[in-house]
Design an enzyme around this catalytic site. Structure first.
Site, PDB file in Angstrom:
ATOM      1  N   ASP A 252      -1.721  -4.447   1.925  1.00 42.20           N
ATOM      2  CA  ASP A 252      -2.079  -3.298   2.760  1.00 42.20           C
ATOM      3  C   ASP A 252      -3.426  -2.734   2.279  1.00 42.20           C
ATOM      4  O   ASP A 252      -3.927  -3.079   1.204  1.00 42.20           O
ATOM      5  CB  ASP A 252      -0.957  -2.243   2.749  1.00 42.20           C
ATOM      6  CG  ASP A 252      -1.013  -1.326   3.974  1.00 42.20           C
ATOM      7  OD1 ASP A 252      -2.038  -1.332   4.698  1.00 42.20           O
ATOM      8  OD2 ASP A 252      -0.040  -0.585   4.217  1.00 42.20           O
ATOM      9  N   GLU A 440       0.416   8.195   8.788  1.00 44.07           N
ATOM     10  CA  GLU A 440       0.812   8.041   7.394  1.00 44.07           C
ATOM     11  C   GLU A 440       0.216   9.145   6.511  1.00 44.07           C
ATOM     12  O   GLU A 440      -0.899   9.592   6.726  1.00 44.07           O
ATOM     13  CB  GLU A 440       0.377   6.665   6.884  1.00 44.07           C
ATOM     14  CG  GLU A 440      -0.966   6.244   7.403  1.00 44.07           C
ATOM     15  CD  GLU A 440      -1.444   4.916   6.852  1.00 44.07           C
ATOM     16  OE1 GLU A 440      -1.048   4.519   5.765  1.00 44.07           O
ATOM     17  OE2 GLU A 440      -2.255   4.278   7.543  1.00 44.07           O
TER      18      GLU A 440
HETATM   19  C1  BGC Z   1      -1.170   1.150   6.846  1.00 37.49           C
HETATM   20  C2  BGC Z   1      -0.830  -0.097   7.597  1.00 37.49           C
HETATM   21  C3  BGC Z   1      -1.964  -0.494   8.509  1.00 37.49           C
HETATM   22  C4  BGC Z   1      -3.233  -0.619   7.708  1.00 37.49           C
HETATM   23  C5  BGC Z   1      -4.436  -1.001   8.533  1.00 37.49           C
HETATM   24  C6  BGC Z   1      -2.520   1.064   6.197  1.00 37.49           C
HETATM   25  O1  BGC Z   1      -2.911   2.283   5.645  1.00 37.49           O
HETATM   26  O2  BGC Z   1      -0.179   1.404   5.869  1.00 37.49           O
HETATM   27  O3  BGC Z   1       0.356   0.094   8.342  1.00 37.49           O
HETATM   28  O4  BGC Z   1      -1.648  -1.688   9.155  1.00 37.49           O
HETATM   29  O5  BGC Z   1      -3.506   0.613   7.078  1.00 37.49           O
HETATM   30  O6  BGC Z   1      -4.819   0.002   9.385  1.00 37.49           O
HETATM   31  C1  BGC Z   2      -8.031   3.670   8.361  1.00 38.87           C
HETATM   32  C2  BGC Z   2      -6.633   3.227   8.617  1.00 38.87           C
HETATM   33  C3  BGC Z   2      -5.937   3.089   7.326  1.00 38.87           C
HETATM   34  C4  BGC Z   2      -6.111   4.312   6.444  1.00 38.87           C
HETATM   35  C5  BGC Z   2      -5.521   4.097   5.097  1.00 38.87           C
HETATM   36  C6  BGC Z   2      -8.057   4.923   7.519  1.00 38.87           C
HETATM   37  O1  BGC Z   2      -9.366   5.347   7.278  1.00 38.87           O
HETATM   38  O2  BGC Z   2      -8.719   3.875   9.549  1.00 38.87           O
HETATM   39  O3  BGC Z   2      -6.577   2.025   9.299  1.00 38.87           O
HETATM   40  O4  BGC Z   2      -4.595   2.867   7.568  1.00 38.87           O
HETATM   41  O5  BGC Z   2      -7.439   4.688   6.313  1.00 38.87           O
HETATM   42  O6  BGC Z   2      -5.744   5.171   4.232  1.00 38.87           O
END
Ligand code: BGC
Ligand code: BGC
Length: 556
Positions: A252, A440
């Site tokens: 990830d 998230e």
């Molecule tokens: C998330 C994933 C996601 C990835 C790419 C991560 O922070 O946990 O679910 O696929 O970012 O965007």
């Molecule tokens: C990205 C996401 C990713 C996240 C993780 C963002 O800046 O755009 O894809 O999941 O950072 O921290």
């Protein structure tokens, strides 16, 4: 394989973010994959489909110009439709699909999503999340079908088959027990017995593997203090040797930085634990040098590198990337097509849950309706997180879709009934509460209630209006737009009918109006138990307001 240099092999194992790599660098390194992260767009959030396609094509052509001429994998999070792209059909989030629990419709949604991706030339989806969210305080609860793995058993295989149609590639994530962390803390620690991991969190991955999923993404989280990205036991002993997964294992976003040691040690630890592609949005170049050095130092064997690269090339071959690297489907026919919009509406309608109804619903068209509350005229809130922006879109309009107010207005064009603009002129009041969009991290809360946590600040005022309407003797219909059940306490007494819409997507408004006027029937059943109070979290057996599987129909 035999023609590749070590440098080229290592490049296959790295994934950069589009903003941090140029087509020239793709050619220079022969990089293996690129992603557009959450809310990453070619130039602007409302870029056209063709701008997306041109961008992807430029990168792909750059990869083919490299000495080794291996096509790129291009990935994105199309977690409820092709949600990074302005104007795409926004399907209900997974939580709604769990409430709907209809495998055939879920497969169609997967296929529609694959087609909308293919209209931009993107062939790899970081979806489905097969997380079994066991604590709704987790901000990613809405990415999970259910707290109950038996619902996953009905949906995971169909979703993957739909997503992997038209040579698109699906990713089951996040391996494993991402939904089992202590207090639902994102990227936290699942303090669980091995048996509990196997009973609740492993089964959806077994179903995904049986359905032929090509890629699995590793979870940021830990099990009993061991980071999944460092766990040779879970990534290799269990996933590879025991479950027989022979696709590609992806790390990830920057997750390896959470491991112990130097950057080089972090890389080596995760690859030796089982990771084949390292998602390093910004630091791919440094990783390239560190990994070559690690092989030369004997920290990483060429056998392990070859094994990973062989899997990556096999995947590219099996998904027809060598044959047709810039494959695209016709935008006019497939992007936000009428049939996709209709499908999204059908799913939105089948996923809303009727919690209370003293007979006020369905409406019969004689009502004078007054609508209020933060989500009563807001498509961005119906869509939730991962919609054109990583944490969701705060705009009321998304270039597609219908708000709840617009859905009712459309219905009233050809049917009896009125909308009034003062509460005093109404006989029926619809109050649409909301959480503000989140994804998230930002979505975690210890207070998932109607007025706390991620609740929209205007819910308080909307509830005052509900009380006022009740005192005037009007019928009061409550609607909750949220990524999880919200503790209601005694607010529930105020409502003659109460509907949990969850995150129904861009067509949520028209779906809602169909249900209101009985053009369709309520079918949604809770795939998460609805806690009666915040005490629930400390004593899970207590205080369920509505149990798992609950949901009224108009016949009840
Ligand atoms: C998330 C994933 C996601 C990835 C790419 C991560 O922070 O946990 O679910 O696929 O970012 O965007
Ligand atoms: C990205 C996401 C990713 C996240 C993780 C963002 O800046 O755009 O894809 O999941 O950072 O921290």
């Amino acid at each position: 394989m035999a023609n590749l240099t070590l440098e080229e092999k290592i490049a296959q194992m790295l994934q950069a973010e589009e903003k941090y790599i140029t087509p020239e660098e793709v050619t220079e390194y022969g990089i293996g994959s690129i992603l557009s992260g959450g809310g990453s767009h070619p130039n602007h959030y409302d870029d056209d489909v063709s701008v997306w396609y041109e961008m992807v094509k430029d990168y792909q052509e750059a990869a083919l110009e490299a000495r080794c001429s291996i096509p790129l994998l291009y990935g994105t999070d199309a977690v409820h439709g092709h949600n990074n792209v302005y104007g795409a059909t926004i399907f209900p989030h997974n939580i709604n699909l769990g409430m709907m629990n209809d495998a055939a419709l879920v497969e169609q949604i997967g296929e529609a999503t694959a087609l909308e991706m293919k209209a931009t030339g993107i062939h790899w989806n970081f979806s489905p999340a097969v997380s079994v969210a066991r604590d709704i305080r987790w901000g990613r609860t809405y990415e999970s079908f259910s707290e109950d793995p038996s619902i996953h058993a009905n949906l995971v295989a169909s979703f993957i088959q739909g997503l992997q149609s038209h040579h698109a590639i699906a990713t089951a994530k996040h391996f494993v027990a991402d939904g089992g962390t202590f207090k639902g803390i994102d990227q936290g620690d699942a303090i669980l017995s091995e048996q509990a991991v196997r009973d609740y969190h492993l089964p959806p991955f077994i179903e995904a593997i049986e359905a032929g999923v090509s890629i699995i993404m590793v979870s940021f989280s830990s099990i009993n203090g061991v980071k999944m990205h460092a766990s040779e036991y879970w990534l290799t002993t269990v996933l590879r040797d025991e479950l027989g997964f022979n696709g590609v294992l992806l790390s990830d976003w920057n997750a390896i930085f959470q491991l112990d040691g130097t950057f080089q040690e972090q890389l080596v630890t995760s690859i030796n634990a089982g990771v084949d592609i390292v998602m390093l949005p910004m630091d791919w170049q440094a990783a390239h040098a560190e990994l070559i050095d690690a092989v030369n130092l004997g920290m990483l064997t060429t056998e392990r590198v070859d094994e990973a690269v062989k899997r990556i090339l096999t995947l590219k071959y099996n998904h027809h990337l060598f044959e047709n690297p810039t494959h695209r489907v016709d935008t006019e026919t497939y992007f936000a097509s009428d049939s996709h919009i209709e499908l999204a509406k059908k799913a939105a309608s089948a996923s809303m849950v009727l919690l209370e109804n003293d007979g006020v619903l369905p409406l019969n068209g004689t009502e004078n309706l007054y609508l209020t509350g933060p989500a009563h005229d807001h498509v961005g809130y119906l869509a939730g997180g991962w919609t054109t922006h990583w944490q969701g879109n705060q705009d009321a309009r998304l270039g597609t879709g219908t708000s709840i107010l617009e859905g009712i207005q459309n219905h009233l064009k050809n049917n009896p009934g009125h909308i009034v603009h003062n509460l005093e002129d109404a006989d029926t009041v619809i109050v649409v509460f909301s959480e503000t969009p989140y994804a998230e991290g930002h979505g975690d809360t210890e207070h998932p209630t109607l007025f706390n946590g991620l609740a929209h600040p205007d819910n308080t005022q909307a509830y005052q209006q509900a009380i006022q309407a009740k005192a005037l003797g009007l019928n009061v219909i409550g609607v909750i737009v949220s990524g999880r059940p919200l503790v209601l306490d005694d607010t529930v007494e105020t409502f003659d009918a109460l509907i949990a819409a969850f995150l129904p997507g861009s067509e949520g408004g028209s779906a809602f109006s169909d249900l209101l006027y009985n053009q369709t029937e309520f079918q949604g059943k809770l795939s998460f138990a609805w806690p009666a109070s915040l005490n629930y979290f400390d004593s899970p057996d207590n205080h369920v307001h509505y149990p798992l599987g609950y949901g009224l129909t108009y016949d009840d």
